[in-house]
Motif scaffolding. Structure first.
Motif, PDB file in Angstrom:
ATOM      1  N   GLU A  52       5.886  -0.328   4.235  1.00  0.00           N
ATOM      2  CA  GLU A  52       7.302  -0.220   4.752  1.00  0.00           C
ATOM      3  C   GLU A  52       8.226   0.036   3.787  1.00  0.00           C
ATOM      4  N   GLY A  53       9.142   0.752   4.187  1.00  0.00           N
ATOM      5  CA  GLY A  53      10.433   1.035   3.336  1.00  0.00           C
ATOM      6  C   GLY A  53      10.187   2.458   2.958  1.00  0.00           C
ATOM      7  N   PRO A  54      10.871   2.627   1.791  1.00  0.00           N
ATOM      8  CA  PRO A  54      10.892   3.893   1.057  1.00  0.00           C
ATOM      9  C   PRO A  54       9.869   4.540   0.217  1.00  0.00           C
ATOM     10  N   GLY A  55       8.797   3.470   0.094  1.00  0.00           N
ATOM     11  CA  GLY A  55       7.550   3.796  -0.657  1.00  0.00           C
ATOM     12  C   GLY A  55       7.560   3.603  -2.111  1.00  0.00           C
ATOM     13  N   LEU A  56       6.502   3.422  -2.712  1.00  0.00           N
ATOM     14  CA  LEU A  56       6.154   2.932  -4.109  1.00  0.00           C
ATOM     15  C   LEU A  56       6.802   3.877  -5.001  1.00  0.00           C
ATOM     16  N   MET A  57       6.503   5.216  -4.533  1.00  0.00           N
ATOM     17  CA  MET A  57       6.959   6.122  -5.670  1.00  0.00           C
ATOM     18  C   MET A  57       8.438   6.251  -5.631  1.00  0.00           C
ATOM     19  N   ALA A  58       9.149   6.418  -4.479  1.00  0.00           N
ATOM     20  CA  ALA A  58      10.418   6.195  -4.376  1.00  0.00           C
ATOM     21  C   ALA A  58      11.097   5.063  -5.132  1.00  0.00           C
ATOM     22  N   LEU A 133       4.939  -6.644 -10.577  1.00  0.00           N
ATOM     23  CA  LEU A 133       5.773  -6.040  -9.456  1.00  0.00           C
ATOM     24  C   LEU A 133       5.165  -5.455  -8.551  1.00  0.00           C
ATOM     25  N   LEU A 134       3.871  -4.772  -8.613  1.00  0.00           N
ATOM     26  CA  LEU A 134       3.262  -4.455  -7.428  1.00  0.00           C
ATOM     27  C   LEU A 134       2.966  -5.438  -6.604  1.00  0.00           C
ATOM     28  N   ALA A 135       2.343  -6.805  -7.130  1.00  0.00           N
ATOM     29  CA  ALA A 135       2.012  -7.660  -6.414  1.00  0.00           C
ATOM     30  C   ALA A 135       3.125  -8.122  -5.571  1.00  0.00           C
ATOM     31  N   GLU A 136       4.494  -8.201  -6.187  1.00  0.00           N
ATOM     32  CA  GLU A 136       5.655  -8.626  -5.263  1.00  0.00           C
ATOM     33  C   GLU A 136       5.879  -7.507  -4.126  1.00  0.00           C
ATOM     34  N   LEU A 137       5.671  -6.363  -4.604  1.00  0.00           N
ATOM     35  CA  LEU A 137       6.100  -5.137  -3.698  1.00  0.00           C
ATOM     36  C   LEU A 137       4.987  -5.528  -2.386  1.00  0.00           C
ATOM     37  N   ARG A 138       3.879  -5.522  -2.833  1.00  0.00           N
ATOM     38  CA  ARG A 138       2.796  -5.854  -1.570  1.00  0.00           C
ATOM     39  C   ARG A 138       3.327  -7.121  -0.875  1.00  0.00           C
ATOM     40  N   ARG A 139       3.665  -8.030  -1.216  1.00  0.00           N
ATOM     41  CA  ARG A 139       3.783  -9.425  -0.703  1.00  0.00           C
ATOM     42  C   ARG A 139       5.133  -9.216   0.284  1.00  0.00           C
ATOM     43  N   ARG A 140       5.956  -8.293  -0.030  1.00  0.00           N
ATOM     44  CA  ARG A 140       7.200  -7.960   0.642  1.00  0.00           C
ATOM     45  C   ARG A 140       6.636  -6.561   1.687  1.00  0.00           C
ATOM     46  N   GLY A 146      -4.210  -1.971  -0.312  1.00  0.00           N
ATOM     47  CA  GLY A 146      -5.166  -1.402  -0.996  1.00  0.00           C
ATOM     48  C   GLY A 146      -4.705  -0.745  -2.264  1.00  0.00           C
ATOM     49  N   VAL A 147      -3.406  -0.646  -2.518  1.00  0.00           N
ATOM     50  CA  VAL A 147      -2.830  -0.208  -3.857  1.00  0.00           C
ATOM     51  C   VAL A 147      -2.835  -1.016  -4.893  1.00  0.00           C
ATOM     52  N   ARG A 148      -3.582  -0.413  -6.076  1.00  0.00           N
ATOM     53  CA  ARG A 148      -3.768  -1.113  -7.272  1.00  0.00           C
ATOM     54  C   ARG A 148      -3.643  -0.188  -8.375  1.00  0.00           C
ATOM     55  N   VAL A 149      -3.134  -0.854  -9.390  1.00  0.00           N
ATOM     56  CA  VAL A 149      -2.623  -0.247 -10.848  1.00  0.00           C
ATOM     57  C   VAL A 149      -3.947   0.113 -11.270  1.00  0.00           C
ATOM     58  N   PRO A 150      -4.049   1.588 -11.511  1.00  0.00           N
ATOM     59  CA  PRO A 150      -5.429   2.194 -12.289  1.00  0.00           C
ATOM     60  C   PRO A 150      -5.594   1.997 -13.646  1.00  0.00           C
ATOM     61  N   GLY A 151      -6.566   1.920 -14.026  1.00  0.00           N
ATOM     62  CA  GLY A 151      -6.950   1.709 -15.574  1.00  0.00           C
ATOM     63  C   GLY A 151      -6.707   3.065 -16.391  1.00  0.00           C
ATOM     64  N   THR A 152      -6.140   3.968 -15.898  1.00  0.00           N
ATOM     65  CA  THR A 152      -5.783   5.319 -16.743  1.00  0.00           C
ATOM     66  C   THR A 152      -4.868   5.124 -17.668  1.00  0.00           C
ATOM     67  N   PRO A 153      -5.092   5.692 -19.143  1.00  0.00           N
ATOM     68  CA  PRO A 153      -4.192   5.549 -20.024  1.00  0.00           C
ATOM     69  C   PRO A 153      -3.023   6.383 -20.126  1.00  0.00           C
ATOM     70  N   VAL A 154      -3.086   7.291 -19.244  1.00  0.00           N
ATOM     71  CA  VAL A 154      -1.889   8.295 -19.218  1.00  0.00           C
ATOM     72  C   VAL A 154      -0.601   7.802 -19.328  1.00  0.00           C
ATOM     73  N   PRO A 155      -0.174   6.827 -18.317  1.00  0.00           N
ATOM     74  CA  PRO A 155       1.072   6.030 -18.318  1.00  0.00           C
ATOM     75  C   PRO A 155       1.369   5.546 -19.887  1.00  0.00           C
ATOM     76  N   MET A 156       0.382   5.078 -20.478  1.00  0.00           N
ATOM     77  CA  MET A 156       0.447   4.368 -22.047  1.00  0.00           C
ATOM     78  C   MET A 156       0.999   5.774 -22.908  1.00  0.00           C
ATOM     79  N   LEU A 157       0.287   6.739 -22.765  1.00  0.00           N
ATOM     80  CA  LEU A 157       0.376   7.770 -23.896  1.00  0.00           C
ATOM     81  C   LEU A 157       1.631   8.610 -23.640  1.00  0.00           C
ATOM     82  N   VAL A 158       1.985   8.658 -22.553  1.00  0.00           N
ATOM     83  CA  VAL A 158       3.283   9.254 -21.983  1.00  0.00           C
ATOM     84  C   VAL A 158       4.635   8.387 -22.684  1.00  0.00           C
ATOM     85  N   ALA A 159       4.408   7.088 -22.484  1.00  0.00           N
ATOM     86  CA  ALA A 159       5.412   6.101 -23.144  1.00  0.00           C
ATOM     87  C   ALA A 159       5.426   6.128 -24.533  1.00  0.00           C
TER      88      ALA A 159
END
Length: 456
Positions: A52-58, A133-140, A146-159
């Motif tokens: 519900e709401g604007p969506g996770l990406m937004a 934060l994702l757990a709190e968003l799921r709770r609300r 079914g949304v989970r944080v993937p194990g990809t290292p891409v966000p870390m490399l971008v950071a």
């Protein structure tokens, strides 16, 4: 150059600790919101539709664009301070035949080493924050089950890449002055502080001021049903205005300090006069201390006024200008931004005060006692807080006025007086004890030995 870079970092741990914490926050922030983007991209279509709401990406975009900018703003401020503390050492290197290129390479090496040291802790903190934060968003109900944080290292490399890019760009700008002027002039300049703000910096500040004004105009012209867009534009506009304050910091802080210094001199003729003279005579040091307080008050005040104004507008018009979800999101964003600003405030003030040991020792040698120095520091802390609060309140006021125009049709926002006082109290609680506790340490030790360089 690597050994020199590490030696400087060991010699000035207070300055580089602040830079390390700022880079840690930046890497953790980019990792956090990058992980949320990755979670949304890799989640099943059914899970995205169930939210519900604007969506996770937004949500991640709305949180991330401001939080990431604030994190890197803190990095640039911390790096600029760390390099100013090395001005004399870099000047000495120039006098013994170090080339401008070698000086810049030394600064780049310090940034690279500091970034690598905090990369792994930053990744871990960002990934943990994304899961929480994702757990709190799921709770609300704002994220599918079914949304989970993937194990990809891409966000870390971008950071890591983003931290390197910002740190190296900021170090190139900060090291430009010391690497371009003649060695003898660099050594002379290191022992004094120039009161004038350079023309390029002033022009950049004027450009940021104009950009912030345009963003606030955009916020003010949004219709009431698009209050989220107005809120994001107003918050981004306040951040750009805060950048303008930072660019014109030495000038702006000295003007405000000159106005506030008169009552302080009247209330405390001795310590107040010396505190006022120190603040106005060392405009860049004053700016380093004031900018984090301004950031804390400006961002916290803007979020507080916007949330209160939106709630009042909804009650007055019986519309859904705001909701419990919107309020929670704004409060979470406020907590995150306040955390960044608070860490920046404490780091900078502690480092600024710790670097004044030799100055305090000189004052003791000409007759000042430790209690007198602590009274002077108390007066300086009060002035620092007042200058930062006034500058931050001015930014928050104009940003909230633009948002209020959009959602309530009036440029006068709803002001929660109690909440504003809590922000002022929080700024004072971070500023005054931080300066005084560090000052207690800085005035210890034999004055003659400190002046002579026997201790760091």
């Amino acid at each position: 150059m690597t050994s020199l870079a590490l030696g400087q970092m060991r010699r000035r741990p207070a300055a580089f600790l602040g830079l390390a914490v700022a880079l840690f926050l930046a890497i953790a922030t980019v990792t956090l919101f990058g992980s949320l983007f990755a979670a949304d991209v890799t989640s099943p279509t059914a899970a995205r539709k169930a939210a519900e709401g604007p969506g996770l990406m937004a949500i991640a975009g709305a949180f991330g664009e401001i939080a990431v900018l604030v994190a890197f703003f803190v990095v640039v401020n911390a790096l600029g301070f760390a390099l100013r503390q090395q001005h004399r050492e870099l000047a000495l290197l120039r006098t013994i035949a170090a080339t401008p290129r070698q000086a810049r390479r030394l600064v780049r090496g310090q940034v690279i080493v500091t970034t690598l040291l905090v990369a792994a802790p930053g990744w871990a903190a960002g990934a943990a924050g994304a899961r929480s934060l994702l757990a709190e968003l799921r709770r609300r109900g704002m994220a599918g089950p079914g949304v989970r944080v993937p194990g990809t290292p891409v966000p870390m490399l971008v950071a890591l890449a983003a931290a390197f890019a910002v740190g190296l760009a900021a170090s190139a700008v900060a090291a430009r002055r010391i690497s371009r002027i003649p060695p003898a002039a660099a050594l002379t300049a290191s022992s004094t502080e120039h009161g004038r703000t350079g023309a390029p910096r002033l022009l950049a500040g004027i450009g940021a001021l104009v950009g912030g004004g345009l963003l606030l105009r955009l916020a003010a012209t949004r219709p009431a049903e698009r209050s989220d867009e107005a809120g994001q534009a107003a918050l981004l506009g306040s951040l750009v205005l805060l950048i303008a304050v930072a660019l014109a910091g030495p000038l702006a802080a000295r003007v405000v300090a000159a106005v506030l210094g008169a009552p302080v001199r009247a209330l405390a003729p001795g310590a107040g006069w010396l505190a006022d003279a120190n603040l106005r005579g060392y405009a860049r040091r004053l700016s380093s201390a004031v900018v984090p307080v301004t950031l804390l008050v400006g961002l916290s005040g803007t979020m507080l006024l916007m949330t209160h104004t939106a709630g009042r507008a909804a009650g007055a018009t019986a519309t859904t200008v705001t909701s419990a979800t919107d309020t929670w999101l704004r409060q979470a964003e406020l907590a995150l931004l306040a955390c960044f600003a608070a860490v920046s405030t404490v780091n900078t003030l502690v480092a600024v005060t710790a670097e004044r040991r030799r100055e305090f020792a000189l004052l003791r040698m000409v007759g000042a006692t430790r209690p007198q120095l602590l009274r002077m520091l108390t007066a300086e802390a009060v002035l620092n807080t007042a200058v930062g609060v006034l500058l931050g309140a001015g930014v928050a006021g104009v940003a909230a006025a633009a948002f209020s125009t959009a959602v309530a049709g009036s440029a006068v926002p709803s002001v929660p007086v109690a909440g504003c006082w809590w922000i002022v109290a929080g700024a004072a609680a971070l500023t005054v004890p931080g300066i005084l506790v560090t000052g207690l340490w800085a005035v210890r030790g034999p004055a003659a030995e400190l002046v002579g360089g026997g201790r760091d």
